[in-house]
Design a protein around this motif. Sequence first.
Motif, PDB file in Angstrom:
ATOM      1  N   ASP A   1     -18.422 -28.142 -13.094  1.00 36.23           N
ATOM      2  CA  ASP A   1     -18.246 -26.793 -13.628  1.00 36.23           C
ATOM      3  C   ASP A   1     -18.169 -26.867 -15.145  1.00 36.23           C
ATOM      4  N   TYR A   2     -18.674 -25.836 -15.792  1.00 35.88           N
ATOM      5  CA  TYR A   2     -18.678 -25.774 -17.257  1.00 35.88           C
ATOM      6  C   TYR A   2     -18.573 -24.304 -17.644  1.00 35.88           C
ATOM      7  N   LYS A   3     -17.444 -23.909 -18.241  1.00 40.93           N
ATOM      8  CA  LYS A   3     -17.224 -22.488 -18.492  1.00 40.93           C
ATOM      9  C   LYS A   3     -16.304 -22.293 -19.693  1.00 40.93           C
ATOM     10  N   SER A   4     -16.215 -21.018 -20.110  1.00 38.18           N
ATOM     11  CA  SER A   4     -15.282 -20.619 -21.158  1.00 38.18           C
ATOM     12  C   SER A   4     -14.171 -19.791 -20.528  1.00 38.18           C
ATOM     13  N   LEU A   5     -12.966 -19.973 -21.023  1.00 40.91           N
ATOM     14  CA  LEU A   5     -11.830 -19.194 -20.521  1.00 40.91           C
ATOM     15  C   LEU A   5     -10.730 -19.174 -21.562  1.00 40.91           C
ATOM     16  N   ARG A   6      -9.681 -18.421 -21.268  1.00 40.72           N
ATOM     17  CA  ARG A   6      -8.528 -18.355 -22.169  1.00 40.72           C
ATOM     18  C   ARG A   6      -7.619 -19.547 -21.922  1.00 40.72           C
TER      19      ARG A   6
END
Length: 320
Positions: free
Chosen positions: A76-81
């Motif tokens: 998985d590869y994502k942006s988040l807070r």
Amino acid sequence: MTEEEQNKDNAGTKSHKKGNNTLPNNLTGIKAVLEQSLQSYDKLPMLEIIFEKFIRQLSTALRNLTSEPVDVTIEDYKSLRFGGYFDHNKNPISIVIFRAVEWENFGLLILENNMIFSFVDLLLGGKKNTSQVSANDSERILTSIEQGLARQISEIILTELSHAFDQITPTTFNFERLESNPNFVTIARPGDAVIALKLRIEIDEQVKNVELILPYKTIEPIKEQMQQVFLGDKFGSDQEWERMLSESIKGVNLPVEAVITNRISTIEEIAKLKIGDTFIMDHHKDKDIIVRSGPISLFTGKIGKVDNKVAINLKNFFEE
């Protein structure tokens, strides 16, 4: 209300309910808009290339460490807070804080305790293929030996990550400390955006996960390089092309002139000149002259004679 109008109203209600169910984490209103915009916070194409090289190098490094077949892939590869990451991570974990020396900031490595126990078995001669770990073992505090092994694994990961970033800019990631409580690893504000890379490590017929957390502010110093589309946009070299360019430049004709001195005259003085007149220049015979190409001064030198030809003995590079 007619039957047709009632059917349309019911259809609209169903459609509205279906739309609410598509919002992530049951968010509504402004929160949903903010979370959705985070997905396109910054497009960093070069980061994907770096991570691809990173997992190839990490597979080799872990294979050399354990002498077992190792397969590392990106799950998985994502942006988040940053503040929302640990809310969803309930597994017993060990958190490695590391420093990006050149960028003067920090990042995190998240290691599952189960993975550390598996490496202890592999490296210290324990039972193999121990896919099940008791609840008491997974929740207990790591021993000194296990903490030492967790640091060794972390340093291998950080070394390979540094090598992957080296193709963009010289980078050093240093191990800082190991924590188990998320309250002690505040490297960013809760609302700051971070990149979360989840790795799937398959070793000795077991599957373990490692996660890398990089705040966007950490990679801010190299943001421009990260936005490149191709690896050769700004760096890398073609030696054959450089050789051909160098040879071509050497063959360019460059006009060179020797200037004794310059004198400013009026239009009236120039208009009165006739053939046979003497134009007196304010220049002493022992004074250096300037050799230049177009408007660019190159050398200073002394004027003289070789055989029957006027010559210039170059003395120094011209310095303004």
